[in-house]
Design an enzyme around this catalytic site. Sequence first.
Site, PDB file in Angstrom:
ATOM      1  N   ASN A   1       0.872  -1.187   0.000  1.00 44.44           N
ATOM      2  CA  ASN A   1       0.000   0.000   0.000  1.00 44.44           C
ATOM      3  C   ASN A   1       0.908   1.236   0.000  1.00 44.44           C
ATOM      4  O   ASN A   1       1.524   1.551   1.012  1.00 44.44           O
ATOM      5  CB  ASN A   1      -0.879  -0.046   1.263  1.00 44.44           C
ATOM      6  CG  ASN A   1      -1.710   1.203   1.440  1.00 44.44           C
ATOM      7  OD1 ASN A   1      -1.836   2.025   0.529  1.00 44.44           O
ATOM      8  ND2 ASN A   1      -2.284   1.356   2.633  1.00 44.44           N
ATOM      9  N   TRP A   2       0.957   1.901  -1.138  1.00 44.89           N
ATOM     10  CA  TRP A   2       1.856   3.058  -1.250  1.00 44.89           C
ATOM     11  C   TRP A   2       1.316   4.287  -0.541  1.00 44.89           C
ATOM     12  O   TRP A   2       2.038   5.267  -0.354  1.00 44.89           O
ATOM     13  CB  TRP A   2       2.091   3.398  -2.734  1.00 44.89           C
ATOM     14  CG  TRP A   2       3.087   2.517  -3.416  1.00 44.89           C
ATOM     15  CD1 TRP A   2       3.775   1.470  -2.863  1.00 44.89           C
ATOM     16  CD2 TRP A   2       3.506   2.614  -4.787  1.00 44.89           C
ATOM     17  NE1 TRP A   2       4.597   0.917  -3.810  1.00 44.89           N
ATOM     18  CE2 TRP A   2       4.454   1.588  -4.995  1.00 44.89           C
ATOM     19  CE3 TRP A   2       3.177   3.453  -5.849  1.00 44.89           C
ATOM     20  CZ2 TRP A   2       5.080   1.399  -6.229  1.00 44.89           C
ATOM     21  CZ3 TRP A   2       3.791   3.261  -7.074  1.00 44.89           C
ATOM     22  CH2 TRP A   2       4.737   2.241  -7.258  1.00 44.89           C
ATOM     23  N   LYS A   3       0.033   4.284  -0.206  1.00 43.16           N
ATOM     24  CA  LYS A   3      -0.592   5.466   0.414  1.00 43.16           C
ATOM     25  C   LYS A   3      -0.353   6.687  -0.481  1.00 43.16           C
ATOM     26  O   LYS A   3      -0.281   6.535  -1.698  1.00 43.16           O
ATOM     27  CB  LYS A   3      -0.073   5.674   1.834  1.00 43.16           C
ATOM     28  CG  LYS A   3      -0.167   4.379   2.651  1.00 43.16           C
ATOM     29  CD  LYS A   3       0.087   4.556   4.106  1.00 43.16           C
ATOM     30  CE  LYS A   3      -0.028   3.201   4.809  1.00 43.16           C
ATOM     31  NZ  LYS A   3       0.091   3.287   6.244  1.00 43.16           N
TER      32      LYS A   3
ATOM     33  N   HIS B   1      -9.428   1.099   5.325  1.00 46.71           N
ATOM     34  CA  HIS B   1      -8.131   1.338   5.962  1.00 46.71           C
ATOM     35  C   HIS B   1      -8.323   2.307   7.128  1.00 46.71           C
ATOM     36  O   HIS B   1      -9.100   3.262   7.036  1.00 46.71           O
ATOM     37  CB  HIS B   1      -7.131   1.899   4.946  1.00 46.71           C
ATOM     38  CG  HIS B   1      -5.733   1.867   5.466  1.00 46.71           C
ATOM     39  ND1 HIS B   1      -5.270   2.802   6.366  1.00 46.71           N
ATOM     40  CD2 HIS B   1      -4.718   0.997   5.265  1.00 46.71           C
ATOM     41  CE1 HIS B   1      -4.018   2.496   6.682  1.00 46.71           C
ATOM     42  NE2 HIS B   1      -3.660   1.403   6.026  1.00 46.71           N
TER      43      HIS B   1
ATOM     44  N   GLU C   1      -6.621   4.680   8.182  1.00 49.32           N
ATOM     45  CA  GLU C   1      -6.354   6.103   7.881  1.00 49.32           C
ATOM     46  C   GLU C   1      -7.578   6.741   7.232  1.00 49.32           C
ATOM     47  O   GLU C   1      -7.874   7.917   7.452  1.00 49.32           O
ATOM     48  CB  GLU C   1      -5.115   6.227   6.979  1.00 49.32           C
ATOM     49  CG  GLU C   1      -3.845   5.972   7.775  1.00 49.32           C
ATOM     50  CD  GLU C   1      -2.674   5.435   6.967  1.00 49.32           C
ATOM     51  OE1 GLU C   1      -2.710   5.481   5.727  1.00 49.32           O
ATOM     52  OE2 GLU C   1      -1.721   4.951   7.598  1.00 49.32           O
TER      53      GLU C   1
ATOM     54  N   GLU D   1      -5.198  -5.279  10.651  1.00 47.21           N
ATOM     55  CA  GLU D   1      -4.178  -4.252  10.878  1.00 47.21           C
ATOM     56  C   GLU D   1      -4.457  -3.558  12.212  1.00 47.21           C
ATOM     57  O   GLU D   1      -5.252  -2.621  12.274  1.00 47.21           O
ATOM     58  CB  GLU D   1      -4.231  -3.213   9.757  1.00 47.21           C
ATOM     59  CG  GLU D   1      -3.919  -3.765   8.395  1.00 47.21           C
ATOM     60  CD  GLU D   1      -3.324  -2.696   7.485  1.00 47.21           C
ATOM     61  OE1 GLU D   1      -2.226  -2.902   6.976  1.00 47.21           O
ATOM     62  OE2 GLU D   1      -3.963  -1.640   7.307  1.00 47.21           O
TER      63      GLU D   1
ATOM     64  N   GLY E   1       2.528   1.965  10.800  1.00 42.54           N
ATOM     65  CA  GLY E   1       3.492   3.050  10.644  1.00 42.54           C
ATOM     66  C   GLY E   1       4.206   3.410  11.933  1.00 42.54           C
ATOM     67  O   GLY E   1       4.845   4.459  12.024  1.00 42.54           O
TER      68      GLY E   1
ATOM     69  N   SER F   1       3.535  -2.405  10.172  1.00 47.69           N
ATOM     70  CA  SER F   1       4.992  -2.427  10.359  1.00 47.69           C
ATOM     71  C   SER F   1       5.638  -3.729   9.897  1.00 47.69           C
ATOM     72  O   SER F   1       6.608  -4.188  10.510  1.00 47.69           O
ATOM     73  CB  SER F   1       5.350  -2.116  11.821  1.00 47.69           C
ATOM     74  OG  SER F   1       4.903  -0.814  12.156  1.00 47.69           O
TER      75      SER F   1
ATOM     76  N   GLY G   1       2.954  -1.365   4.200  1.00 46.69           N
ATOM     77  CA  GLY G   1       2.932   0.060   3.882  1.00 46.69           C
ATOM     78  C   GLY G   1       4.335   0.540   3.567  1.00 46.69           C
ATOM     79  O   GLY G   1       4.845   0.369   2.456  1.00 46.69           O
TER      80      GLY G   1
HETATM   81  P1  PGA Z   1       2.965   0.102   7.581  1.00 47.40           P
HETATM   82  O1  PGA Z   1       1.502   0.334   6.945  1.00 47.40           O
HETATM   83  O2  PGA Z   1       3.503  -1.174   6.999  1.00 47.40           O
HETATM   84  O3  PGA Z   1       3.763   1.303   7.145  1.00 47.40           O
HETATM   85  O4  PGA Z   1       2.786   0.014   9.047  1.00 47.40           O
HETATM   86  C1  PGA Z   1       0.610  -0.714   6.793  1.00 47.40           C
HETATM   87  C2  PGA Z   1      -0.712  -0.209   6.238  1.00 47.40           C
HETATM   88  O5  PGA Z   1      -1.117   0.891   6.612  1.00 47.40           O
HETATM   89  O6  PGA Z   1      -1.374  -0.890   5.423  1.00 47.40           O
END
Ligand code: PGA
Length: 260
Positions: free
Chosen positions: A11-13, A96, A98, A168, A174, A214, A235
Amino acid sequence: MIQKKFIVAGNWKMNKTIEESNAFMSKFASYVQQYKSEIILLVPYTNIESCISISSRLNIKIGAQNFHWDDFGAFTGEISVPMLSKMGVKSLLVGHSERRRYFGETDEIINRKIKKAVSSDINVILCVGETSEQRECNKEKKSVMLQIKRALSGVSKTNIAQIYIAYEPIWAIGTGKVATPQQANQMCRFIRMCIENMYGTEEGMNFKILYGGSVTEENCREIFLMTDIDGVLVGGASLDPDKFESIIKIADSISNEGSD
Ligand code: PGA
């Protein structure tokens, strides 16, 4: 003995301009075709077309990180499933944390989106997870179960195989604080049980569950070795082609150990 084809989703966000995305893809394309894992890259809308054109000869699916629940209409700034599907998008991310947190996505919105996405033949990755407060007061399972029930309300048995769930834990995204493989596996097993209760034993057994939060090349091996985890949603570590490739290589090596 493990005999799994793992799923490795990145997931590049909100990262990578078109130049950066093209640089990633050309490097990635030089080594990706020989892998056995299912590889998914969820990229910003602006990079979908070029990623698809580079990835079309590779074993990799390009996906989008968001979409609207209607096909068209007066929804300024939004993108619909038919628009994405006509471009060749093969996977859609929903729920997600976020998006729940910064963009006010409720379980009801997530449910509408899922129902729309499964009416096309695109794969959906539904994210669920608890906050650290919920875990501290032992409410993590209840919270995850409610998110699943609400997100999948009205989704039929025929469509359930189109959906993967990514567990998650919000406190692990993150933050560098990865859940222990045992914590992750326990929750993934619980998610499988929820699917079994809602859709039947076979549907539960075949259901694909990913862990995200992470994940890195250093910690993914132990995660892949867990019985109820079918893959990872990555991510930060998916932004670097070498790191992302290392995770795929580890997934493949574990699948190959199983088939010896
Ligand atoms: P992260 O993100 O690997 O940077 O913790 C995972 C995600 O948000 O899907």
